[in-house]
Design an enzyme around this catalytic site. Structure first.
Site, mmCIF file in Angstrom:
data_model
loop_
_atom_site.group_PDB
_atom_site.id
_atom_site.type_symbol
_atom_site.label_atom_id
_atom_site.label_comp_id
_atom_site.label_asym_id
_atom_site.label_seq_id
_atom_site.Cartn_x
_atom_site.Cartn_y
_atom_site.Cartn_z
ATOM 1 N N LYS A 180 0.822 -1.213 0.000
ATOM 2 C CA LYS A 180 0.000 0.000 0.000
ATOM 3 C C LYS A 180 0.858 1.267 0.000
ATOM 4 C CE LYS A 180 -2.708 3.238 0.429
ATOM 5 N NZ LYS A 180 -4.039 3.689 0.669
ATOM 6 N N CYS A 187 -2.880 11.249 1.833
ATOM 7 C CA CYS A 187 -2.307 9.944 1.488
ATOM 8 C C CYS A 187 -0.946 10.081 0.832
ATOM 9 C CB CYS A 187 -3.258 9.218 0.554
ATOM 10 S SG CYS A 187 -4.945 9.273 1.157
HETATM 11 N N1 SAJ Z 1 -1.586 15.351 -8.447
HETATM 12 C C1 SAJ Z 1 -0.740 16.013 -9.312
HETATM 13 N N2 SAJ Z 1 -0.524 15.488 -10.562
HETATM 14 C C2 SAJ Z 1 -1.140 14.355 -10.972
HETATM 15 C C3 SAJ Z 1 -1.992 13.664 -10.091
HETATM 16 C C4 SAJ Z 1 -2.199 14.194 -8.823
HETATM 17 O O1 SAJ Z 1 -0.168 17.056 -8.977
HETATM 18 O O2 SAJ Z 1 -0.909 13.953 -12.119
HETATM 19 C C5 SAJ Z 1 -1.822 15.881 -7.093
HETATM 20 C C6 SAJ Z 1 -3.293 16.158 -6.788
HETATM 21 O O3 SAJ Z 1 -3.685 17.396 -7.271
HETATM 22 C C7 SAJ Z 1 -3.334 16.039 -5.275
HETATM 23 C C8 SAJ Z 1 -2.288 14.973 -4.985
HETATM 24 O O4 SAJ Z 1 -1.478 14.884 -6.143
HETATM 25 O O5 SAJ Z 1 -2.930 17.252 -4.659
HETATM 26 C C9 SAJ Z 1 -2.863 13.601 -4.663
HETATM 27 O O6 SAJ Z 1 -4.006 13.352 -5.451
HETATM 28 P P1 SAJ Z 1 -4.280 11.957 -6.184
HETATM 29 O O7 SAJ Z 1 -5.537 12.120 -6.951
HETATM 30 O O8 SAJ Z 1 -3.102 11.524 -6.940
HETATM 31 O O9 SAJ Z 1 -4.421 10.907 -4.997
HETATM 32 P P2 SAJ Z 1 -5.241 10.867 -3.619
HETATM 33 O O10 SAJ Z 1 -4.327 11.322 -2.533
HETATM 34 O O11 SAJ Z 1 -6.541 11.547 -3.734
HETATM 35 O O12 SAJ Z 1 -5.507 9.281 -3.481
HETATM 36 C C10 SAJ Z 1 -4.396 8.406 -3.463
HETATM 37 C C11 SAJ Z 1 -4.646 7.249 -4.444
HETATM 38 N N3 SAJ Z 1 -3.413 6.489 -4.627
HETATM 39 C C12 SAJ Z 1 -2.959 6.132 -5.853
HETATM 40 O O13 SAJ Z 1 -3.513 6.450 -6.872
HETATM 41 C C13 SAJ Z 1 -1.735 5.293 -5.900
HETATM 42 C C14 SAJ Z 1 -5.763 6.336 -3.917
HETATM 43 O O14 SAJ Z 1 -5.908 5.214 -4.755
HETATM 44 C C15 SAJ Z 1 -5.448 5.888 -2.488
HETATM 45 O O15 SAJ Z 1 -6.472 5.067 -1.960
HETATM 46 C C16 SAJ Z 1 -5.356 7.128 -1.632
HETATM 47 O O16 SAJ Z 1 -4.246 7.909 -2.136
HETATM 48 C C17 SAJ Z 1 -5.131 6.710 -0.186
HETATM 49 O O17 SAJ Z 1 -6.088 6.841 0.599
HETATM 50 O O18 SAJ Z 1 -4.060 6.206 0.147
#
Ligand code: SAJ
Length: 413
Positions: A206, A260
């Site tokens: 995870k 996360c």
């Molecule tokens: N972000 C970027 N660029 C991207 C993608 C995201 O800058 O290309 C930023 C977002 O704006 C945000 C942050 O990253 O600020 C995180 O957002 P996210 O959508 O990537 O992820 P989370 O934190 O909402 O959810 C993640 C997910 N993990 C993965 O995709 C590996 C989710 O599946 C997990 O369940 C969750 O963390 C968790 O609870 O651990």
């Protein structure tokens, strides 16, 4: 266990609540428990505590199937624990106190043979180092009196309900048979593969998933800085590079927020400091982005001869688009940075249609007034709302940190 077992879900936040609801919808007798009386009262009144696509309908289905909400754990054969697992800001190690407390609250009531499933993300070794000793110190024997399982949640805010049903799952268990029992219950709502493994593998997997995403975003953010130096379009470069069948770069942005991805890699840095150099560097790159946005703001202001800080507006306070969660959000980091360094709190303007009014000084609750009172609009979050209202900011100086603005004259990070 069959498909109508009594299940107690401890912790009714972003993960626990939807999990309790899908389990109830699948026909189990579910009791949701949270120490927060106000939250329990709200749920008892039939209201959800956050917004998520499909949550209202799911809540109705769970209520129809008899889900109950309590502040004290009842006796049940199976407990699912979904409580926060923050990290210590100084040591970067997990703060296991919430999860240990939740385990203890279950031990206070459960009968011999109960299964404790930990859904919270925990750093590799947490069960070994903190949870097992906590159980033993209470005079219980793990594997005999209670069975331990780690089934880390993997759902993404914004698409949680669909991902609950369609994401593959990991079930880490001490005892294979117990793992299979839990798998059968999760199979009642999860339509993808469910892998049964050991606890430490589940813990590590995870954390690795979120760390992978953090490192990939850090790479994109570093590329954005490199491309800015030569005035190249980083989005176009990533788009073309991603046409290669073995390249898949994520998008640069104003920083990585949420509870996360910006937290879990620290577990590895905290526990394996000499072995996690790349992971640590990636964290630093992502954490530097809000500051980088502020430097871009400064540069753009100079370019346009803008001097009135009170006419800068940050659109978006949440950590990403179309969620109402503001934890670790880049905008909040900018807010704090401006407050500390410049002492201009309350002067800059903020707007977010998904945030309750009055969260920040300078926050406005009327979008039209916000636009009218800003010369420079910084798009921090690409909510559907701003995409639909993008014409209203036409003519302003715009810094678009999310690459959603169609106007050629807008600035990017
Ligand atoms: N972000 C970027 N660029 C991207 C993608 C995201 O800058 O290309 C930023 C977002 O704006 C945000 C942050 O990253 O600020 C995180 O957002 P996210 O959508 O990537 O992820 P989370 O934190 O909402 O959810 C993640 C997910 N993990 C993965 O995709 C590996 C989710 O599946 C997990 O369940 C969750 O963390 C968790 O609870 O651990």
């Amino acid at each position: 266990m069959g498909n109508s077992e009594q299940i107690c879900v401890v912790g009714l936040g972003y993960i626990g609540l939807p999990t309790a609801l899908v389990l109830a919808e699948a026909g189990n007798q579910v009791v949701g428990v949270d120490i927060n009386q106000e939250l329990v009262d709200t749920l008892r009144r039939g209201k959800t505590t956050f917004q998520e696509e499909g949550l209202t309908e799911l809540f109705a289905a769970a209520l129809a199937n008899g889900i109950r909400f309590e502040t004290i754990c009842p006796v049940a054969p199976l407990y699912i624990l979904a409580v926060p697992t923050p990290f210590d800001q100084i040591t970067k190690k997990i703060d296991p106190s919430f999860v240990v407390k939740a385990v203890e609250s279950v031990l206070d009531v459960c009968k011999q043979g109960a299964i404790l499933v930990i859904e919270s993300t925990i750093s590799p070794g947490t069960v070994e180092k903190y949870i097992r000793p906590a159980i033993i110190s209470r005079g219980y024997q793990p594997g005999l009196d209670v069975h331990l399982v780690h089934a880390p949640e993997r759902i993404i805010p914004g698409d949680m309900i669909r991902e609950l049903r369609y994401n593959a799952r990991i079930i880490g268990a001490d005892d294979r048979q117990i793992g299979e029992t839990v798998k059968a219950i999760y199979a009642g709502f999860c339509e993808n593969e469910i892998v049964v493994t050991d606890i430490k593998t589940a813990e590590m997997t995870k954390v690795v998933e979120n760390t992978f995403r953090d490192v990939n975003i850090a790479f994109a953010n570093e590329l954005a800085k490199i491309c800015r130096q030569d005035e190249l379009d980083v989005y176009e470069i990533i788009r073309i590079a991603n046409m290669h069948p073995r390249v898949n770069i994520l998008q640069p942005g104003p920083g990585v927020g949420g509870h996360c991805i910006s937290v879990d890699p620290w577990f590895l840095v905290g526990d394996y400091p000499e072995l996690s150099l790349l992971i640590h560097e990636a964290r630093k790159v992502n954490d530097s982005m809000p500051d980088y946005v502020l430097r871009r703001v400064r540069w753009i202001m100079d370019e346009h001869g803008l001097t009135d800080i009170s006419r800068i507006g940050f659109y978006g306070i949440t950590y990403k688009e179309d969620v109402d969660d503001t934890r670790e959000s880049p905008t909040l980091q900018i807010y704090e940075a401006m407050r500390e360094r410049l002492g201009v709190m309350g002067i800059v303007k903020y707007y977010d249609p998904l945030c309750a009014p009055g969260m920040l000084e300078g926050q406005m609750d009327d979008f039209d007034a916000f636009v009218e009172q800003c010369d420079l609009v910084v798009i921090m979050v690409g909510h559907a709302h701003i995409r639909q209202n993008i014409d209203k900011i036409r003519g302003k100086v715009i810094l678009d940190t999310r690459n959603i603005c169609p106007f050629p004259e807008c600035y990017q990070i």
